[in-house]
Motif scaffolding. Structure first.
Motif: not given
Length: 102
Positions: A19-23, A49-58
């Motif tokens: 969550f912090l890395l994503y933020g 690896p299941t944090y799907a929105y990280a892939y989307y925003h990446k």
């Protein structure tokens, strides 16, 4: 959302908190620092690896940086992760992004 400095301070206590890395990645993306955003989204994905929105925003950061092939690769990986976790909303968002970029 907390400031970038606050997020980085919190990350010091748990360097693999997705969550912090994503933020932090989102803060870099908002600032237009696509290279840093991509690196932080990658760290988020490594931590979860299941944090799907990280892939989307990446993928969006790759596209904003002009690297559509990397965006498409990230989308493909994100679709697999979202399917494994059963995140149908993320699957829809990733498909839409792929169609937009395609």
């Amino acid at each position: 959302m907390p400031s970038l400095d606050s997020l980085q301070q919190m990350l010091a206590t748990d360097p693999r908190d997705p969550f912090l890395l994503y933020g932090i990645a989102q803060e870099h993306a908002k600032a237009g620092d696509h290279a840093a955003a991509i690196q932080w989204f990658a760290r988020c994905i490594e931590a979860d690896p299941t944090y799907a929105y990280a892939y989307y925003h990446k993928a969006r950061a790759h596209a904003a940086a002009g690297d559509v092939p990397a965006a498409m690769t990230t989308i493909a990986s994100g679709l697999k992760a979202a399917a494994q976790s059963g995140d149908h909303h993320a699957i829809d968002e990733l498909h839409t992004l792929r169609e937009t970029l395609g």
